[in-house]
Write a protein that holds these residues in place. Structure first.
Motif, short mmCIF file in Angstrom:
data_model
loop_
_atom_site.label_atom_id
_atom_site.label_comp_id
_atom_site.label_asym_id
_atom_site.label_seq_id
_atom_site.Cartn_x
_atom_site.Cartn_y
_atom_site.Cartn_z
N PRO A 1 0.81 -1.21 0.00
CA PRO A 1 0.00 0.00 0.00
C PRO A 1 0.85 1.26 0.00
N ALA A 2 0.22 2.36 -0.39
CA ALA A 2 0.87 3.65 -0.24
C ALA A 2 1.06 3.90 1.26
N VAL A 3 2.18 4.49 1.63
CA VAL A 3 2.46 4.79 3.03
C VAL A 3 1.32 5.61 3.64
N ALA A 4 0.78 6.54 2.88
CA ALA A 4 -0.26 7.42 3.38
C ALA A 4 -1.62 6.74 3.54
N ASN A 5 -1.77 5.54 3.01
CA ASN A 5 -3.05 4.83 3.08
C ASN A 5 -3.11 4.05 4.40
N THR A 6 -3.25 4.79 5.49
CA THR A 6 -3.17 4.18 6.82
C THR A 6 -4.29 3.18 7.08
N ALA A 7 -5.46 3.39 6.52
CA ALA A 7 -6.55 2.43 6.71
C ALA A 7 -6.18 1.08 6.11
N ALA A 8 -5.59 1.09 4.92
CA ALA A 8 -5.16 -0.16 4.29
C ALA A 8 -4.05 -0.82 5.10
N VAL A 9 -3.08 -0.04 5.52
CA VAL A 9 -1.96 -0.58 6.31
C VAL A 9 -2.50 -1.25 7.57
N ASN A 10 -3.42 -0.60 8.27
CA ASN A 10 -3.99 -1.17 9.48
C ASN A 10 -4.75 -2.45 9.20
N TYR B 1 -2.26 9.51 -7.06
CA TYR B 1 -3.38 9.99 -7.88
C TYR B 1 -4.04 11.21 -7.29
N ARG B 2 -3.69 11.53 -6.04
CA ARG B 2 -4.24 12.74 -5.43
C ARG B 2 -3.50 13.98 -5.90
N THR B 3 -2.18 13.85 -6.16
CA THR B 3 -1.37 15.00 -6.51
C THR B 3 -0.80 14.93 -7.93
N GLY B 4 -0.80 13.74 -8.52
CA GLY B 4 -0.18 13.57 -9.83
C GLY B 4 1.31 13.30 -9.75
N GLY B 5 1.88 13.38 -8.55
CA GLY B 5 3.30 13.11 -8.37
C GLY B 5 3.56 11.65 -8.03
N TRP B 6 4.60 11.43 -7.25
CA TRP B 6 4.98 10.09 -6.83
C TRP B 6 4.74 9.94 -5.34
N ALA B 7 4.37 8.74 -4.91
CA ALA B 7 4.11 8.47 -3.50
C ALA B 7 4.98 7.31 -3.03
N ASP B 8 5.37 7.38 -1.77
CA ASP B 8 6.10 6.27 -1.17
C ASP B 8 5.16 5.10 -0.94
N GLY B 9 5.68 3.89 -1.10
CA GLY B 9 4.92 2.68 -0.82
C GLY B 9 5.50 1.99 0.39
N LEU B 10 4.66 1.26 1.10
CA LEU B 10 5.11 0.48 2.24
C LEU B 10 5.10 -0.99 1.83
N LEU B 11 6.25 -1.60 1.74
CA LEU B 11 6.32 -3.02 1.47
C LEU B 11 6.02 -3.76 2.77
N MET B 12 5.02 -4.64 2.71
CA MET B 12 4.65 -5.46 3.85
C MET B 12 4.71 -6.92 3.41
N ASP B 13 5.09 -7.79 4.33
CA ASP B 13 5.03 -9.20 3.99
C ASP B 13 4.46 -10.01 5.13
N LEU B 14 4.10 -11.23 4.78
CA LEU B 14 3.48 -12.17 5.70
C LEU B 14 4.09 -13.53 5.44
N LEU B 15 4.63 -14.14 6.47
CA LEU B 15 5.09 -15.52 6.36
C LEU B 15 3.93 -16.44 6.72
N ALA B 16 3.93 -17.63 6.14
CA ALA B 16 2.79 -18.54 6.29
C ALA B 16 2.37 -18.73 7.74
N ASP B 17 3.32 -18.86 8.64
CA ASP B 17 2.95 -19.12 10.04
C ASP B 17 2.52 -17.86 10.79
N GLU B 18 2.50 -16.71 10.11
CA GLU B 18 2.06 -15.46 10.73
C GLU B 18 0.62 -15.09 10.39
N LEU B 19 -0.01 -15.87 9.51
CA LEU B 19 -1.39 -15.59 9.10
C LEU B 19 -2.30 -15.68 10.31
N THR B 20 -3.05 -14.61 10.57
CA THR B 20 -3.97 -14.61 11.72
C THR B 20 -5.39 -14.83 11.27
#
Length: 161
Positions: free
Chosen positions: A113-122, A142-161
């Motif tokens: 997700p985009a770093v600024a998309n806190t609802a998605a991150v949560n 898409y809000r500004t037409g510029g570039w946005a930072d993304g947050l790379l997140m990962d999940l290992l199989a045994d971490e699935l809740t």
């Protein structure tokens, strides 16, 4: 879509997008709160419709890296604004993640997700995804037409809740 026909979550159903879903998905992806994070896809062929009580409320997709050295899958999702904050996106991501791990044999999943998309991150944190790092100027803002930072997140199989 590959061998995924229908996946049942706690509340949502995931199924391949059909022609009748396209107008609804086009409308959803153009909603201002969705369009802030998504561009209109060229097609929905590789997506699963997110269905609640018979109504399409969004779409989710995955991509698989099949090189045995780096095997993993990634997920992307959008949901109609009127259904934000109800746990339905979390349910859809968890449902697809479970299938990717248990049926497709992935040991690791990513989402970005985009770093600024806190609802998605949560939401993704609730599934078990953990932040890995910031990808600078990663995607279009898409809000500004510029570039946005993304947050790379990962999940290992045994971490699935």
């Amino acid at each position: 879509m590959s061998s995924c026909w229908e996946l049942h979550g706690a509340a949502v159903l995931l199924r391949p997008v059909v022609k009748e879903d396209i107008a609804t998905l086009d409308r959803i992806v153009r909603e201002p709160e969705v369009a802030a994070w998504w561009s209109v896809p060229d097609d929905y062929d590789d997506m699963l419709a997110i269905v609640l009580d018979g109504q399409v409320i969004g779409a989710i997709q995955y991509d698989e890296e099949t090189d045995p050295e780096f095997r993993h899958a990634s997920i992307d999702i959008f949901l109609t604004t009127g259904r934000h904050g109800q746990g339905l996106g979390t349910d859809a991501v968890r449902t697809l993640a479970r299938w990717l791990i248990h049926e497709r044999g992935h040991h690791r999943l990513t989402i970005d997700p985009a770093v600024a998309n806190t609802a998605a991150v949560n939401s993704y944190r609730k599934v078990g995804f953990k932040p890995v790092g910031i990808m600078r100027a990663y995607g279009r803002d898409y809000r500004t037409g510029g570039w946005a930072d993304g947050l790379l997140m990962d999940l290992l199989a045994d971490e699935l809740t």
